[in-house]
Each structure stands twice: as structure tokens, then as C-alpha cells.
Scaffold this motif. Structure first.
Motif, PDB file in Angstrom:
ATOM      1  N   ILE A 163      37.505 -42.869   0.866  1.00  0.00           N
ATOM      2  CA  ILE A 163      37.944 -43.086  -0.486  1.00  0.00           C
ATOM      3  C   ILE A 163      36.883 -44.149  -1.355  1.00  0.00           C
ATOM      4  CG2 ILE A 163      39.893 -44.166  -2.021  1.00  0.00           C
ATOM      5  CD1 ILE A 163      41.868 -42.919   0.110  1.00  0.00           C
ATOM      6  N   GLY A 164      36.626 -45.259  -0.592  1.00  0.00           N
ATOM      7  CA  GLY A 164      35.778 -46.125  -1.185  1.00  0.00           C
ATOM      8  C   GLY A 164      34.424 -45.618  -1.467  1.00  0.00           C
ATOM      9  N   LYS A 165      33.849 -44.630  -0.666  1.00  0.00           N
ATOM     10  CA  LYS A 165      32.752 -44.010  -1.022  1.00  0.00           C
ATOM     11  C   LYS A 165      32.744 -43.179  -2.183  1.00  0.00           C
ATOM     12  CE  LYS A 165      30.900 -43.872   3.864  1.00  0.00           C
ATOM     13  NZ  LYS A 165      30.496 -42.977   4.905  1.00  0.00           N
ATOM     14  N   ASN A 166      33.982 -42.575  -2.295  1.00  0.00           N
ATOM     15  CA  ASN A 166      33.952 -41.785  -3.720  1.00  0.00           C
ATOM     16  C   ASN A 166      34.439 -42.367  -4.737  1.00  0.00           C
ATOM     17  OD1 ASN A 166      33.219 -39.267  -2.062  1.00  0.00           O
ATOM     18  ND2 ASN A 166      35.218 -39.380  -1.212  1.00  0.00           N
ATOM     19  N   LYS A 167      34.607 -43.708  -5.000  1.00  0.00           N
ATOM     20  CA  LYS A 167      34.806 -44.349  -6.181  1.00  0.00           C
ATOM     21  C   LYS A 167      33.806 -44.176  -7.184  1.00  0.00           C
ATOM     22  CE  LYS A 167      38.023 -47.993  -4.211  1.00  0.00           C
ATOM     23  NZ  LYS A 167      37.819 -49.412  -3.942  1.00  0.00           N
ATOM     24  N   TYR A 168      34.103 -44.110  -8.571  1.00  0.00           N
ATOM     25  CA  TYR A 168      33.258 -44.126  -9.487  1.00  0.00           C
ATOM     26  C   TYR A 168      32.544 -45.660  -9.647  1.00  0.00           C
ATOM     27  CZ  TYR A 168      31.249 -43.733 -14.096  1.00  0.00           C
ATOM     28  OH  TYR A 168      30.239 -43.418 -15.153  1.00  0.00           O
ATOM     29  N   LEU A 169      33.384 -46.392  -9.572  1.00  0.00           N
ATOM     30  CA  LEU A 169      32.722 -47.820  -9.566  1.00  0.00           C
ATOM     31  C   LEU A 169      32.872 -48.422  -8.075  1.00  0.00           C
ATOM     32  CD1 LEU A 169      34.180 -49.060 -12.925  1.00  0.00           C
ATOM     33  CD2 LEU A 169      31.638 -48.413 -12.626  1.00  0.00           C
ATOM     34  N   LYS A 170      31.738 -48.449  -7.471  1.00  0.00           N
ATOM     35  CA  LYS A 170      31.736 -48.910  -6.013  1.00  0.00           C
ATOM     36  C   LYS A 170      31.375 -50.497  -6.002  1.00  0.00           C
ATOM     37  CE  LYS A 170      30.455 -44.382  -4.415  1.00  0.00           C
ATOM     38  NZ  LYS A 170      29.848 -43.742  -5.836  1.00  0.00           N
ATOM     39  N   THR A 171      32.019 -50.887  -5.173  1.00  0.00           N
ATOM     40  CA  THR A 171      31.748 -52.448  -4.639  1.00  0.00           C
ATOM     41  C   THR A 171      30.668 -52.422  -3.534  1.00  0.00           C
ATOM     42  OG1 THR A 171      33.490 -52.683  -2.972  1.00  0.00           O
ATOM     43  CG2 THR A 171      33.946 -53.217  -5.132  1.00  0.00           C
ATOM     44  N   ASP A 172      30.112 -53.362  -2.944  1.00  0.00           N
ATOM     45  CA  ASP A 172      29.089 -53.457  -1.816  1.00  0.00           C
ATOM     46  C   ASP A 172      29.924 -53.081  -0.678  1.00  0.00           C
ATOM     47  OD1 ASP A 172      26.449 -53.985  -0.549  1.00  0.00           O
ATOM     48  OD2 ASP A 172      27.741 -55.587   0.283  1.00  0.00           O
ATOM     49  N   ALA A 173      31.179 -53.500  -0.540  1.00  0.00           N
ATOM     50  CA  ALA A 173      32.056 -53.154   0.592  1.00  0.00           C
ATOM     51  C   ALA A 173      32.357 -51.738   0.580  1.00  0.00           C
ATOM     52  CB  ALA A 173      33.290 -53.759   0.632  1.00  0.00           C
ATOM     53  N   ASP A 174      32.350 -50.762  -0.450  1.00  0.00           N
ATOM     54  CA  ASP A 174      32.445 -49.348  -0.629  1.00  0.00           C
ATOM     55  C   ASP A 174      31.159 -48.724  -0.206  1.00  0.00           C
ATOM     56  OD1 ASP A 174      35.183 -49.591  -1.456  1.00  0.00           O
ATOM     57  OD2 ASP A 174      34.350 -49.918  -3.736  1.00  0.00           O
ATOM     58  N   ILE A 175      29.964 -49.473  -0.499  1.00  0.00           N
ATOM     59  CA  ILE A 175      28.666 -48.640  -0.167  1.00  0.00           C
ATOM     60  C   ILE A 175      28.201 -49.017   1.092  1.00  0.00           C
ATOM     61  CG2 ILE A 175      26.247 -48.750  -0.865  1.00  0.00           C
ATOM     62  CD1 ILE A 175      27.187 -49.679  -3.683  1.00  0.00           C
ATOM     63  N   ASN A 176      28.555 -49.934   1.653  1.00  0.00           N
ATOM     64  CA  ASN A 176      28.256 -50.478   3.190  1.00  0.00           C
ATOM     65  C   ASN A 176      29.345 -50.876   3.750  1.00  0.00           C
ATOM     66  OD1 ASN A 176      25.234 -50.352   2.871  1.00  0.00           O
ATOM     67  ND2 ASN A 176      25.611 -51.994   1.376  1.00  0.00           N
ATOM     68  N   PRO A 177      30.552 -50.062   4.185  1.00  0.00           N
ATOM     69  CA  PRO A 177      31.710 -50.503   4.712  1.00  0.00           C
ATOM     70  C   PRO A 177      31.735 -50.922   6.079  1.00  0.00           C
ATOM     71  CG  PRO A 177      31.547 -47.830   4.615  1.00  0.00           C
ATOM     72  CD  PRO A 177      30.398 -48.622   3.869  1.00  0.00           C
ATOM     73  N   ASN A 178      32.549 -51.722   6.538  1.00  0.00           N
ATOM     74  CA  ASN A 178      32.650 -52.450   7.852  1.00  0.00           C
ATOM     75  C   ASN A 178      33.080 -51.124   8.757  1.00  0.00           C
ATOM     76  OD1 ASN A 178      33.051 -53.611  10.286  1.00  0.00           O
ATOM     77  ND2 ASN A 178      33.478 -55.613   9.154  1.00  0.00           N
ATOM     78  N   GLN A 179      32.372 -50.733   9.747  1.00  0.00           N
ATOM     79  CA  GLN A 179      33.120 -49.619  10.681  1.00  0.00           C
ATOM     80  C   GLN A 179      33.429 -50.168  12.003  1.00  0.00           C
ATOM     81  OE1 GLN A 179      31.118 -45.638  10.297  1.00  0.00           O
ATOM     82  NE2 GLN A 179      29.704 -46.527   8.506  1.00  0.00           N
ATOM     83  N   LYS A 180      33.643 -51.512  12.269  1.00  0.00           N
ATOM     84  CA  LYS A 180      33.827 -52.025  13.472  1.00  0.00           C
ATOM     85  C   LYS A 180      35.186 -51.428  13.736  1.00  0.00           C
ATOM     86  CE  LYS A 180      33.358 -55.819  16.307  1.00  0.00           C
ATOM     87  NZ  LYS A 180      33.214 -57.389  16.456  1.00  0.00           N
ATOM     88  N   PHE A 181      36.259 -51.393  13.206  1.00  0.00           N
ATOM     89  CA  PHE A 181      37.303 -50.679  13.710  1.00  0.00           C
ATOM     90  C   PHE A 181      37.395 -49.234  13.977  1.00  0.00           C
ATOM     91  CE2 PHE A 181      41.899 -49.160  12.926  1.00  0.00           C
ATOM     92  CZ  PHE A 181      42.468 -49.640  13.922  1.00  0.00           C
TER      93      PHE A 181
END
Length: 301
Positions: free
Chosen positions: A63-81
Motif C-alpha cells: 500500500i505504501g509503495k502505491n501511494k501517490y505521495l510517498k514518504t522515504d519509509a514508503d519508498i524504502n520500507p523496513n522489511q525486517k519483520f
């Protein structure tokens, strides 16, 4: 596998249900083994909840990747979990996948209210946030994190217990057994081994025979065992003993009398632990005293 204590618990539950609603023995025995089988469904359902949390986290990232206005966390999400090695092993376990495929009601919907709320509580917690900040991946740390997450947000979650009890009444009494099975499953995982098998309910025919014989011996000798119990009461009437205490004692005496190769101390300790689960706060002291006296009177080793 289901341990002998858990088998004893199911016998105690079954005897208790019989004295509240008597049925023919073959029906009663069938219901007992059906109840044991339902614990496996609960076990898979809980494992699926953990996998469902991972699926929900992946969905949030998408969902974050597909946002129109993305934050840095959306572009480079933490995938540790979502890359947690324990969750990956559980997700890929063929037995879990097969059983869930055969019983689709055990699969959690990503929009399930309990799943979503639990995920929100987890991600807002300090343990999760500290885990996500740590750099690198360690199987031991992943294992420890998921073990604690399960204990805090599932095993000790009263909302989760109520939810399960509403879905299947017997699950409310058996959740402590399924919790133990899940914790053992997490603990048994190894970094360099595939997770191929899960915990079985009944190990072999010997365990099944034990369960059936203990149930039969308890019911067939009920009146005699009541007399044995009454003889060892001091300043107390048999009628004043709760049904659950009486069931636990009668089952324990039946096992002491009919399973000679099991040490008396092992049997007594098992039923003391069962009393802690099903009876009142002081029942375990009372039960210990009666069974200890009975064994001494019988010279039962």
C-alpha cells in the motif's frame, strides 16, 4: 505430540462432562478423541495467525509503495519483520499449508478485525520498534522475538481467547495446550533445517489406548473410588467436594490402581498440575494430600 498430561486433562474434561450430561460410553469416547483432534485445528489456526500478521505487514508495504505521495519509509520500507526467518519457515511449512488447504476456515482474512487490531498493537509496542531498529539478521534473535510476540499478543491475549471460545467452545478450555504446542514449534525450529512437520496430537496407538483405558477405568470404578476418597476425608463430607475435584481425584485413583508401571509421584504431580488448570486455587493442596495418603495406605510406589 500431545503429552500424557494433556491426555489426562482431556480424560478429566470428558469425565466431568459425563457427570453433567451422561451419554453412552462409545459416544463419550468418540467425543473425547474428537476434542483432542480439535486442539490440532486450534494449533494450526494460531500458526496461521502468525502467518497472517506477516501477510498483513507485506500488504501494508505494498500500500505504501502505491501511494501517490510517498514518504522515504514508503519508498524504502523496513522489511525486517516480513523477512523474519521463523515466520518464513512457518509460512512455508508443507503440513500447515496442506491442512489449511483442506480446512480453509482456519485461514485468517487479512481484514479480520482481531488480526488488524493485534498487528496495530504489536507495531506500536516498544519490543517491535526496537527489533525493527536492529541491523542485520540473526536466526536466534528472530526466534526469540517471535516467541515473545506470540506469548504477549496471542497466548496472553484475553480478546484472542474470547474470540476462539466464540468460534469453538472447547477451544477456550484447550487454548493453554495449543499455546504450548505453538511455543514448542517455534523453539524446535532450526536455521539450517526445513520446517517439514508439526506436532502430532496422538503419538501412537499406545497413547490412544492409554486415553481410552483411563476413561473407561475411571467411569467403571467411580463408586468404588468415591468410597476410597471418602475413607480418607478428615472432618469433611463427600457431598461438599466440588464435582471437578472429585473427577480429578477419581481419575487419579483409577490411574494409580490400573497403571502399575507409572510411579505414584509422577501421577500425583500430573493431577496436581491439572487441578491448577481446572479447579480452585486450593484444590491442588487438597488433591495432593488425599492422593499422597492413598498411596501410603496402598504401599503404592
Amino acid at each position: 505430540m500431545l503429552g500424557r498430561r494433556q491426555i489426562r486433562e482431556k480424560v478429566v474434561q470428558t469425565v466431568y462432562s459425563y457427570y453433567q450430561n451422561p451419554v453412552k460410553f462409545d459416544v463419550l469416547e468418540k467425543n473425547m478423541f474428537s476434542g483432542i483432534e480439535k486442539i490440532y485445528y486450534l494449533y494450526i489456526y494460531q500458526l496461521n495467525f502468525l502467518v497472517g500478521l506477516k501477510d498483513l505487514a507485506e500488504n501494508q508495504i505494498e500500500i505504501g509503495k502505491n501511494k501517490y505521495l510517498k514518504t522515504d519509509a514508503d519508498i524504502n520500507p523496513n522489511q525486517k519483520f516480513i523477512n523474519n526467518q521463523v515466520l518464513l519457515k512457518l509460512e512455508e511449512n508443507p503440513e500447515r499449508l496442506f491442512f489449511t488447504g483442506q480446512h480453509k476456515q482456519l485461514k485468517w482474512d487479512m481484514h479480520d478485525d482481531l488480526l488488524v487490531k493485534t498487528f496495530q498493537r504489536i507495531t506500536a509496542g516498544k519490543r517491535y520498534q526496537d527489533f525493527m531498529k536492529e541491523e542485520g539478521y540473526s536466526f536466534e534473535e528472530d526466534q526469540k522475538f517471535i516467541g515473545k510476540l506470540f506469548l504477549r499478543y496471542i497466548a496472553e491475549n484475553e480478546d484472542f481467547h474470547d474470540y476462539l471460545g466464540d468460534k469453538e467452545l472447547s477451544w477456550y478450555d484447550d487454548i493453554h495446550i495449543a499455546n504450548s504446542m505453538v511455543q514448542k514449534t517455534i523453539g524446535f525450529l532450526r536455521e539450517d533445517e526445513e520446517s517439514r512437520t508439526l506436532i502430532k496430537m496422538i503419538k501412537d496407538e499406545e497413547d490412544k489406548t492409554f486415553a481410552g483405558k483411563l476413561l473407561r477405568d475411571t467411569l467403571n470404578n467411580w463408586e468404588n473410588n468415591e468410597k476410597k476418597l471418602e475413607e480418607r476425608l478428615e472432618n469433611w463430607d463427600l457431598e461438599r467436594i466440588s464435582l471437578m475435584d472429585k473427577v480429578i481425584l477419581a481419575t487419579a485413583i483409577a490411574e494409580l490402581d490400573n497403571f502399575a508401571f507409572t510411579p505414584s509421584r509422577v501421577i500425583i504431580n500430573e493431577y496436581i498440575e491439572i487441578a491448577k488448570v481446572f479447579a480452585t486455587d486450593r484444590s491442588n493442596i487438597f488433591i495432593n494430600g488425599i492422593l499422597d495418603k492413598y498411596c501410603k495406605d496402598q504401599n503404592r510406589i
